[in-house]
Enzyme design. Sequence first.
Site, PDB file in Angstrom:
ATOM      1  N   GLY A  10       5.734  -3.237  -5.087  1.00 17.76           N
ATOM      2  CA  GLY A  10       5.019  -2.704  -6.246  1.00 17.76           C
ATOM      3  C   GLY A  10       4.451  -1.315  -5.968  1.00 17.76           C
ATOM      4  O   GLY A  10       4.094  -0.595  -6.885  1.00 17.76           O
ATOM      5  N   GLY A  11       4.343  -0.972  -4.664  1.00 17.41           N
ATOM      6  CA  GLY A  11       3.947   0.391  -4.301  1.00 17.41           C
ATOM      7  C   GLY A  11       2.518   0.742  -4.669  1.00 17.41           C
ATOM      8  O   GLY A  11       1.646  -0.131  -4.798  1.00 17.41           O
ATOM      9  N   THR A  12       2.289   2.031  -4.857  1.00 23.49           N
ATOM     10  CA  THR A  12       0.940   2.568  -5.052  1.00 23.49           C
ATOM     11  C   THR A  12       0.280   2.034  -6.311  1.00 23.49           C
ATOM     12  O   THR A  12      -0.862   1.571  -6.286  1.00 23.49           O
ATOM     13  CB  THR A  12       1.013   4.117  -5.151  1.00 23.49           C
ATOM     14  N   CYS A  13       0.971   2.129  -7.440  1.00 23.56           N
ATOM     15  CA  CYS A  13       0.347   1.787  -8.719  1.00 23.56           C
ATOM     16  C   CYS A  13      -0.182   0.362  -8.686  1.00 23.56           C
ATOM     17  O   CYS A  13      -1.323   0.093  -9.054  1.00 23.56           O
ATOM     18  CB  CYS A  13       1.350   1.965  -9.854  1.00 23.56           C
TER      19      CYS A  13
ATOM     20  N   GLU B 115      11.463  -2.443   1.193  1.00 15.09           N
ATOM     21  CA  GLU B 115      10.039  -2.106   1.096  1.00 15.09           C
ATOM     22  C   GLU B 115       9.378  -2.334   2.452  1.00 15.09           C
ATOM     23  O   GLU B 115       9.526  -3.386   3.053  1.00 15.09           O
ATOM     24  CB  GLU B 115       9.359  -2.966   0.012  1.00 15.09           C
TER      25      GLU B 115
ATOM     26  N   HIS C 174      -8.709   3.096 -41.108  1.00 11.21           N
ATOM     27  CA  HIS C 174     -10.147   3.324 -40.921  1.00 11.21           C
ATOM     28  C   HIS C 174     -10.790   2.062 -40.351  1.00 11.21           C
ATOM     29  O   HIS C 174     -10.432   0.962 -40.776  1.00 11.21           O
ATOM     30  CB  HIS C 174     -10.785   3.662 -42.271  1.00 11.21           C
TER      31      HIS C 174
END
Length: 459
Positions: A39-42, A34, A441
């Site tokens: 963890g990147g973009t998200c 990395e 409901h």
Amino acid sequence: MTQTFDAIVIGTGQAGPPLAVRLGNAGRKTAIIERKRVGGTCVNNGCIPTKTLIASARAAHVARRGADFGVMLDAAPRVDMPRAKARKDAIVRQSNTGVTDWLKRAPNVTLIEGHARFEGPHRVRVNDSLLEAPQIFINVGGRAAVPDMPGLAEVSYLTNSSMMDVDFLPEHLLIVGGSYIGLEFAQMYRRFGSRVTVIEMGPRLIGREDDDVSQAIKEILEGEGIAFRLNAQCIALARRDGGIAVNVSCEEEPREIIGSHVLLAVGRVPNTHDLGLDTAGVKTDARGYIVVDDELRTNVSGVWALGDANGRGAFTHTSYNDYEIVAANLLEGGARRVSQRIAAYALFIDPPLGRVGMTEREVRASGRKVLAGMMPMTRVGRARERSETQGFMQVLVDAETEKILGAAPLGTEGDEAIHCILDVMAAGAPYTVLQRAMHIHPTVCELLPTLLGDLKPLT
Ligand SMILES: Cc1cc2nc3c(=O)[nH]c(=O)nc-3n(C[C@H](O)[C@H](O)[C@H](O)COP(=O)(O)OP(=O)(O)OC[C@H]3O[C@@H](n4cnc5c(N)ncnc54)[C@H](O)[C@@H]3O)c2cc1C
């Protein structure tokens, strides 16, 4: 010295980390590389921080509407931007640390910091080290597109990444791009208290959605005071009176709109330009996406591409599903394919849009006989109880097979309600299964059987 692994994973987006851990657990010596934040973009500047900030913006919105619910506040609510950002940073940090620790603890997995570049089909350079492996998995993701607009070099502009550092309230935020990312930021900043103008080149917002969906979303956002300038065919930027002017039209007046800050939200590009793909012989398409087959293999044997960089999806769930496909096929002898998944996503404005399968435009173009059901959210008890009755739910069904072709609930809980429909589609069941199920409901999904009981031919 060259280090040898069984597998190398490039990038720690939504596919890379779970794949590295699975490979490691299976006894395969795996390196995962990395260059920025694990963890990147998200995790760092996409889904998690934006949805965290959207939650702050919604809290402000609900507080402003307090009187509608009989809740009286003594003063108008004010958003403390550094505090909202600090909350976002804490939640991002939790995820970032979680993934980092997970990778560091995983057996047979080595996390390496640095930029990876191919030096051959199975050889990768990171910093001063050369790494080799018979299997390489690319999960490099994408970044905000910054097109060559006139004047862009003269002004400072924001992207989804730099927006994450904003801890002040822009007086007037101009957002270039009226699609998914631009609209989420538009509503977020309007609710924080900024004036917001969205500038879109096309004739309507989010052009890939049906006309009625685009129109309803525009009305919802206009209702909150967001201004739109569509058909902005002549976009150029310039510094003006301490702010930024965006030229929107070459003919129609007013030709320009002046704001305090500009956010560019005009699409994404894959991170494939600086990966040495040429050296490895890995093919990309004209837009830089890595070409893959239905099992996410590239044209080079032993090299796979997962996530946004393969152009087969642009979401966290598509990237994670790529991981599941590759892991199942490699480690479990599976035969999973990308083409088996059903397209689904959400637009996280409030109320949200859930989307699965085909749009109305697509089913019309397919030439099938189609049944359609439509229900305004004013008929949904859950929506009325919450005084959130904007939007509608639409479901499209193949008249011959009775299978659901697509759906678009735009309304409160639309991003959750879509899964009632998605799961029936994934099961390959006819719409009657959903129609006959007893639902709880009061929920949004409880109205789906009623909607499906009143399908009409799409004319
Ligand atoms: C503002 C915004 C909001 C979003 N919201 C949502 C949402 O609500 N829901 C959703 O499903 N999706 C959302 N997305 C999309 C989502 O973030 C991505 O689809 C997701 O992160 C999957 O990306 P990925 O796995 O392909 O890689 P990414 O997450 O982009 O990660 C790739 C990683 O690879 C690293 N890298 C790149 N090149 C190299 C290299 N040469 N060497 C080493 N490392 C490298 C990068 O630094 C990065 O960390 C959003 C995106 C944005 C921008």
